[in-house]
Design a protein around this motif. Structure first.
Motif, PDB file in Angstrom:
ATOM      1  N   ASN A  14       0.809  -1.230   0.000  1.00 45.38           N
ATOM      2  CA  ASN A  14       0.000   0.000   0.000  1.00 45.38           C
ATOM      3  C   ASN A  14       0.832   1.265   0.000  1.00 45.38           C
ATOM      4  N   ASN A  15       2.106   1.143   0.342  1.00 50.16           N
ATOM      5  CA  ASN A  15       2.976   2.322   0.388  1.00 50.16           C
ATOM      6  C   ASN A  15       4.432   1.868   0.335  1.00 50.16           C
ATOM      7  N   GLY A  16       5.334   2.833   0.223  1.00 48.16           N
ATOM      8  CA  GLY A  16       6.757   2.516   0.117  1.00 48.16           C
ATOM      9  C   GLY A  16       7.319   1.832   1.340  1.00 48.16           C
ATOM     10  N   GLU A  17       6.820   2.195   2.501  1.00 50.08           N
ATOM     11  CA  GLU A  17       7.294   1.577   3.747  1.00 50.08           C
ATOM     12  C   GLU A  17       6.963   0.089   3.773  1.00 50.08           C
ATOM     13  N   GLU A  18       5.728  -0.242   3.392  1.00 53.63           N
ATOM     14  CA  GLU A  18       5.311  -1.644   3.334  1.00 53.63           C
ATOM     15  C   GLU A  18       6.126  -2.402   2.280  1.00 53.63           C
ATOM     16  N   ALA A  19       6.380  -1.774   1.155  1.00 56.14           N
ATOM     17  CA  ALA A  19       7.180  -2.408   0.096  1.00 56.14           C
ATOM     18  C   ALA A  19       8.597  -2.694   0.572  1.00 56.14           C
ATOM     19  N   LEU A  20       9.181  -1.760   1.297  1.00 58.04           N
ATOM     20  CA  LEU A  20      10.540  -1.976   1.805  1.00 58.04           C
ATOM     21  C   LEU A  20      10.588  -3.142   2.778  1.00 58.04           C
ATOM     22  N   SER A  21       9.554  -3.299   3.595  1.00 62.09           N
ATOM     23  CA  SER A  21       9.549  -4.437   4.517  1.00 62.09           C
ATOM     24  C   SER A  21       9.389  -5.759   3.766  1.00 62.09           C
ATOM     25  N   ILE A  22       8.652  -5.749   2.655  1.00 64.85           N
ATOM     26  CA  ILE A  22       8.532  -6.951   1.816  1.00 64.85           C
ATOM     27  C   ILE A  22       9.893  -7.285   1.201  1.00 64.85           C
ATOM     28  N   LEU A  23      10.598  -6.273   0.727  1.00 68.60           N
ATOM     29  CA  LEU A  23      11.880  -6.477   0.057  1.00 68.60           C
ATOM     30  C   LEU A  23      13.033  -6.748   1.016  1.00 68.60           C
ATOM     31  N   GLU A  24      12.879  -6.291   2.242  1.00 71.28           N
ATOM     32  CA  GLU A  24      13.958  -6.354   3.230  1.00 71.28           C
ATOM     33  C   GLU A  24      14.514  -7.762   3.441  1.00 71.28           C
ATOM     34  N   ASN A  25      13.633  -8.754   3.532  1.00 71.78           N
ATOM     35  CA  ASN A  25      14.106 -10.119   3.805  1.00 71.78           C
ATOM     36  C   ASN A  25      14.681 -10.807   2.573  1.00 71.78           C
ATOM     37  N   LYS A  26      14.470 -10.217   1.383  1.00 71.13           N
ATOM     38  CA  LYS A  26      15.016 -10.712   0.108  1.00 71.13           C
ATOM     39  C   LYS A  26      14.634 -12.164  -0.200  1.00 71.13           C
ATOM     40  N   VAL A  27      13.513 -12.636   0.393  1.00 74.13           N
ATOM     41  CA  VAL A  27      13.000 -13.967   0.081  1.00 74.13           C
ATOM     42  C   VAL A  27      12.331 -13.941  -1.288  1.00 74.13           C
ATOM     43  N   ILE A  28      11.531 -12.915  -1.525  1.00 72.55           N
ATOM     44  CA  ILE A  28      10.898 -12.725  -2.824  1.00 72.55           C
ATOM     45  C   ILE A  28      11.518 -11.481  -3.454  1.00 72.55           C
ATOM     46  N   ILE A  29      12.247 -11.679  -4.534  1.00 72.17           N
ATOM     47  CA  ILE A  29      12.811 -10.560  -5.290  1.00 72.17           C
ATOM     48  C   ILE A  29      11.949 -10.409  -6.540  1.00 72.17           C
ATOM     49  N   PRO A  30      11.224  -9.315  -6.653  1.00 74.46           N
ATOM     50  CA  PRO A  30      10.369  -9.161  -7.839  1.00 74.46           C
ATOM     51  C   PRO A  30      11.189  -8.950  -9.104  1.00 74.46           C
ATOM     52  N   ASP A  31      10.585  -9.314 -10.226  1.00 76.94           N
ATOM     53  CA  ASP A  31      11.221  -9.067 -11.519  1.00 76.94           C
ATOM     54  C   ASP A  31      11.120  -7.597 -11.891  1.00 76.94           C
ATOM     55  N   ILE A  32       9.976  -6.989 -11.567  1.00 79.24           N
ATOM     56  CA  ILE A  32       9.784  -5.552 -11.786  1.00 79.24           C
ATOM     57  C   ILE A  32       9.003  -4.972 -10.610  1.00 79.24           C
ATOM     58  N   ILE A  33       9.149  -3.671 -10.436  1.00 78.34           N
ATOM     59  CA  ILE A  33       8.373  -2.935  -9.447  1.00 78.34           C
ATOM     60  C   ILE A  33       7.573  -1.884 -10.208  1.00 78.34           C
ATOM     61  N   VAL A  34       6.272  -1.850  -9.950  1.00 79.85           N
ATOM     62  CA  VAL A  34       5.395  -0.827 -10.522  1.00 79.85           C
ATOM     63  C   VAL A  34       4.888  -0.008  -9.346  1.00 79.85           C
ATOM     64  N   LEU A  35       5.152   1.310  -9.389  1.00 82.35           N
ATOM     65  CA  LEU A  35       4.790   2.118  -8.233  1.00 82.35           C
ATOM     66  C   LEU A  35       4.176   3.452  -8.613  1.00 82.35           C
ATOM     67  N   ASP A  36       3.384   3.941  -7.681  1.00 79.64           N
ATOM     68  CA  ASP A  36       2.780   5.253  -7.814  1.00 79.64           C
ATOM     69  C   ASP A  36       3.763   6.285  -7.277  1.00 79.64           C
ATOM     70  N   LEU A  37       3.605   7.508  -7.709  1.00 75.61           N
ATOM     71  CA  LEU A  37       4.453   8.603  -7.253  1.00 75.61           C
ATOM     72  C   LEU A  37       4.016   9.115  -5.887  1.00 75.61           C
ATOM     73  N   ASN A  38       2.735   9.398  -5.749  1.00 77.34           N
ATOM     74  CA  ASN A  38       2.210   9.994  -4.523  1.00 77.34           C
ATOM     75  C   ASN A  38       1.628   8.916  -3.621  1.00 77.34           C
ATOM     76  N   MET A  39       2.375   8.616  -2.546  1.00 77.76           N
ATOM     77  CA  MET A  39       1.940   7.602  -1.591  1.00 77.76           C
ATOM     78  C   MET A  39       2.158   8.130  -0.181  1.00 77.76           C
ATOM     79  N   PRO A  40       1.375   7.613   0.770  1.00 75.70           N
ATOM     80  CA  PRO A  40       1.596   8.023   2.155  1.00 75.70           C
ATOM     81  C   PRO A  40       2.870   7.397   2.722  1.00 75.70           C
ATOM     82  N   LYS A  41       3.353   7.941   3.808  1.00 79.82           N
ATOM     83  CA  LYS A  41       4.523   7.483   4.551  1.00 79.82           C
ATOM     84  C   LYS A  41       5.820   7.722   3.782  1.00 79.82           C
TER      85      LYS A  41
END
Length: 137
Positions: free
Chosen positions: A37-64
């Motif tokens: 839902n936001n960049g902070e949540e995405a960073l926590s998903i990526l932090e453990n590096k268990v799932i490395i996405p092939d691409i990231i699609v993101l919005d510009l204006n997000m909370p946090k």
């Protein structure tokens, strides 16, 4: 040959998430979408590096953490900085575009108003990245 993609979608608008999922559901190739839902949540998903996405699609204006802040953190990581990031936004501000390209994004797409145009753009983006040799390596 096209490849099934692991896509990290970072979007705080539930309607936009539903639209994106609907477009991908109608494609022949099945792609896995990981939602944040936001960049902070995405960073926590990526932090453990268990799932490395092939691409990231993101919005510009997000909370946090907004899109630029998220990408600045992402590009500072020696493993994650190589993931292609595509900005999908309503902002056609030239300053935003330049700021993202300086950070090192792979693409910048405006969200069209008409649903048919949105479908066309998303299908072309997914087709491109699912056949891109960078992803298959």
């Amino acid at each position: 040959m096209s490849k099934s993609l692991n896509i990290l979608l970072i979007e705080d608008d539930a309607i936009e998430v539903m639209k994106f999922n609907k477009v991908l559901k109608n494609l022949e190739q099945v792609h896995k979408i990981i939602e944040a839902n936001n960049g902070e949540e995405a960073l926590s998903i990526l932090e453990n590096k268990v799932i490395i996405p092939d691409i990231i699609v993101l919005d510009l204006n997000m909370p946090k953490i907004n899109g630029i802040e998220f990408l600045s953190i992402l590009k500072a990581d020696d493993v994650l900085k190589y993931i292609p990031a595509i900005v999908l936004t309503t902002s056609n501000n030239h300053k935003d575009l330049l700021a993202f390209y300086r950070i090192g994004i792979a693409g910048y797409m405006l969200k069209p108003l008409k649903y048919e145009d949105y479908v066309d753009k998303i299908e072309k983006m997914i087709q491109y990245w699912s056949t891109n040799e960078l992803i298959s390596q």
